[in-house]
Write a protein that holds these residues in place. Structure first.
Motif, short mmCIF file in Angstrom:
data_model
loop_
_atom_site.label_atom_id
_atom_site.label_comp_id
_atom_site.label_asym_id
_atom_site.label_seq_id
_atom_site.Cartn_x
_atom_site.Cartn_y
_atom_site.Cartn_z
N GLY A 41 0.82 -1.22 0.00
CA GLY A 41 0.00 0.00 0.00
C GLY A 41 0.85 1.26 0.00
N GLY A 42 1.59 1.48 -1.07
CA GLY A 42 2.42 2.68 -1.20
C GLY A 42 1.57 3.90 -1.48
N LEU A 43 2.25 5.07 -1.47
CA LEU A 43 1.53 6.33 -1.65
C LEU A 43 0.79 6.41 -2.99
CD1 LEU A 43 1.00 8.75 0.05
CD2 LEU A 43 3.15 9.75 -0.71
N PRO A 44 1.40 5.97 -4.12
CA PRO A 44 0.65 6.05 -5.39
C PRO A 44 -0.62 5.19 -5.37
CG PRO A 44 2.98 5.54 -5.77
CD PRO A 44 2.76 5.44 -4.30
N THR A 45 -0.59 4.09 -4.64
CA THR A 45 -1.75 3.20 -4.56
C THR A 45 -2.85 3.85 -3.70
OG1 THR A 45 -0.39 1.25 -4.91
CG2 THR A 45 -2.48 0.90 -3.78
N SER A 71 8.49 6.08 5.82
CA SER A 71 9.32 4.95 6.24
C SER A 71 10.11 4.38 5.07
CB SER A 71 8.38 3.88 6.82
OG SER A 71 9.09 2.70 7.10
N ASP A 72 11.42 4.27 5.27
CA ASP A 72 12.28 3.53 4.34
C ASP A 72 11.88 2.06 4.42
OD1 ASP A 72 14.67 2.43 2.99
OD2 ASP A 72 15.26 1.88 5.03
N THR A 73 11.94 1.34 3.30
CA THR A 73 11.52 -0.07 3.35
C THR A 73 12.62 -1.03 2.92
OG1 THR A 73 10.63 -0.04 1.10
CG2 THR A 73 9.12 0.58 2.87
N SER A 74 13.84 -0.53 2.65
CA SER A 74 14.88 -1.44 2.15
C SER A 74 15.13 -2.57 3.16
CB SER A 74 16.18 -0.67 1.92
OG SER A 74 16.64 -0.11 3.14
N SER A 75 15.51 -3.75 2.64
CA SER A 75 15.82 -4.87 3.54
C SER A 75 17.31 -4.91 3.79
CB SER A 75 15.30 -6.18 2.95
OG SER A 75 16.04 -6.53 1.79
N ALA A 290 2.66 0.52 5.52
CA ALA A 290 2.83 -0.39 4.38
C ALA A 290 4.20 -1.03 4.53
CB ALA A 290 2.73 0.37 3.07
N ASP A 291 4.34 -2.26 4.04
CA ASP A 291 5.65 -2.91 4.13
C ASP A 291 6.56 -2.52 2.98
OD1 ASP A 291 3.95 -4.24 2.39
OD2 ASP A 291 4.59 -6.25 2.97
N HIS A 292 5.95 -2.09 1.86
CA HIS A 292 6.71 -1.63 0.69
C HIS A 292 5.70 -1.01 -0.27
CE1 HIS A 292 4.98 -5.14 -1.24
NE2 HIS A 292 5.36 -5.83 -0.18
N GLY A 336 10.98 0.64 -4.43
CA GLY A 336 11.82 0.90 -3.27
C GLY A 336 11.63 2.22 -2.57
N GLU A 337 10.72 3.09 -3.06
CA GLU A 337 10.62 4.40 -2.40
C GLU A 337 9.94 4.28 -1.03
OE1 GLU A 337 8.68 3.48 -4.91
OE2 GLU A 337 6.64 4.20 -4.60
N GLU A 338 10.07 5.34 -0.23
CA GLU A 338 9.46 5.36 1.10
C GLU A 338 7.94 5.18 1.00
OE1 GLU A 338 11.85 7.39 0.16
OE2 GLU A 338 13.33 7.48 1.78
N VAL A 339 7.37 4.64 2.07
CA VAL A 339 5.91 4.53 2.19
C VAL A 339 5.48 5.39 3.38
CG1 VAL A 339 5.77 2.21 1.22
CG2 VAL A 339 6.11 2.50 3.69
N ILE A 340 4.19 5.72 3.42
CA ILE A 340 3.76 6.50 4.58
C ILE A 340 3.42 5.57 5.74
CG2 ILE A 340 2.85 8.45 3.25
CD1 ILE A 340 0.03 7.50 4.42
N ALA A 341 3.63 6.10 6.94
CA ALA A 341 3.07 5.52 8.16
C ALA A 341 2.17 6.61 8.72
CB ALA A 341 4.18 5.18 9.14
N ALA A 342 0.95 6.25 9.08
CA ALA A 342 0.01 7.22 9.64
C ALA A 342 -0.40 6.72 11.01
CB ALA A 342 -1.21 7.36 8.73
N ALA A 343 -0.59 7.63 11.96
CA ALA A 343 -0.83 7.18 13.33
C ALA A 343 -1.74 8.12 14.09
CB ALA A 343 0.51 7.07 14.07
N SER A 344 -2.45 7.51 15.06
CA SER A 344 -3.21 8.30 16.03
C SER A 344 -3.14 7.59 17.37
CB SER A 344 -4.67 8.46 15.58
OG SER A 344 -5.31 7.21 15.60
#
Ligand code: ZN
Length: 374
Positions: A41-45, A71-75, A290-292, A336-344
């Motif tokens: 579930g990356g940002l473009p999705t 969040s960086d997602t590289s392994s 998202a994990d990636h 490989g680009e960053e994904v968002i993390a959203a929180a409350s």
């Protein structure tokens, strides 16, 4: 005013202040944590899924959450992660190699070492735990929560560890697909899935309706889709009976190799997070992560007509494919680009700026007031 009634008033006022102070202290500490994991579930999705569903930009509930980080997602060994290494980073705070589930390499070519997951920390501390997924229950994302295996394809070992956990008491509520896989895997141990799960103290069923507030431990495995929201609500009503709190992970697959399905899942999960945010108490840290990311892009479209109509029309053009669709196109791979993390909720304020995916583990541990073993 008599001195007795004055003393009573002072005592009541002190009590009110004390309760207020306790409530304030509690508000900063999470009792429960819910991770909503949009797989791929990356940002473009999220962008395309939201506009497709609501015809407005930034119309997802996720996009209204108060704290957002990248969040960086590289392994450990690749720039582009798979779900196994991606989820291992989130639930253990350790980067590992692609394909590995909650184990990390050791020096000198020794066997990979297990790393404790936040679900195992929670179990050891007496919290209730749950894993709900619309993917097979042994698949990489759920498996990283409870199994320690250097090969995500080792289905038999993953099922074995689901019922014989390395740390703690195992996940209390398991909901996912893979009923046939479970039957085949336990048959190799001379068992049926039903006997294996029942023997480990689970209520076993293929009907999500079997999960109620009274259920303490349940494994709901089936091969068909199930309704997301009632199932997640039932899981929360069961888990929230534990006064010590609970830890829940809900995975919804957002891979867009089939864009219609993946983008529909974005909206399903978003509706789930909106509802759960309304019913979960103030002492619950809610994270969407998202994990990636994935190679889907919104390429075009006018604002005067619904995007969904234009997307469908573009697919009907001669020679058009989902890869070349002029409105929403897909390059079929993880990216490989960053994904968002959203929180409350308590601890959410730590979700900000750019950070490695391993930080998410620390954010959850800090929110709960826990220290990792070292
Ligand atoms: Zn994934």
């Amino acid at each position: 005013m008599t001195s007795v009634s004055l003393r009573l008033r002072i005592a009541v006022a002190a009590l009110v202040l004390a309760i207020g102070a306790t409530a304030q202290a509690d508000a900063r500490q999470a009792r429960n944590v819910i991770i909503f994991l949009g797989d791929a579930g990356g940002l473009p999705t999220l962008n395309a899924g939201g506009i497709l569903a609501h015809n407005r930009p930034q119309s997802l509930f996720i996009q209204s959450m108060p704290n957002i980080g990248l969040s960086d997602t590289s392994s450990l060994d690749r720039w582009v992660t798979d779900s196994a290494a991606g989820m291992t980073a989130i639930v253990t705070g350790n980067k590992t190699n692609n394909g590995w589930l909650s184990v990390v390499p050791t020096a000198g070519g020794n066997a990979p070492a297990p790393v404790k997951t936040i679900f195992e920390y929670a179990g050891e501390r007496g919290l209730s735990t749950g894993v709900v997924t619309n993917m097979p229950i042994w698949d990489a994302t759920p498996a990283a929560c409870f199994a320690h295996v250097p090969a995500r394809s080792d289905k038999d070992m993953i099922f074995r560890q689901m019922l014989a956990p390395r740390y703690g008491k195992g996940v209390d509520i398991l909901v996912g697909k893979g009923r046939k896989d479970a039957d085949q895997s336990f048959a190799r141990q001379g068992l049926t899935a039903e006997r294996a799960f029942t023997g480990a103290g689970y209520r076993f069923s293929d009907d999500p309706g079997a999960l109620t507030r009274e259920t303490r431990r349940a494994a709901i495995l089936r091969d068909e889709d199930f309704a997301a929201l009632p199932t997640v609500e039932a899981a929360i009503s069961s888990l929230s009976r534990n006064r010590k709190g609970y830890m829940l992970m809900v995975e919804w697959d957002m891979h867009t190799d089939d864009p219609d399905k993946g983008l529909r899942h974005v909206v399903e999960m978003d509706d789930m997070i909106r509802r759960v945010s309304a019913i979960a108490g103030k002492d619950t840290l809610i994270l969407f992560v998202a994990d990636h990311s994935f190679g889907l892009r919104l390429h075009g479209g006018v604002r005067a007509t619904p995007l969904a109509d234009q997307y469908a029309a573009a697919a009907r053009q001669p020679g058009a494919t989902r890869e070349t669709n002029a409105v929403i196109g897909v390059e079929d791979s993880h990216t490989g680009e960053e994904v968002i993390a959203a929180a409350s909720g308590p601890g959410a304020e730590q979700v900000r700026g750019f950070f490695p995916n391993t930080r998410l583990f620390r954010i959850m541990m800090d929110a709960l007031g826990w220290k990792a073993d070292r």
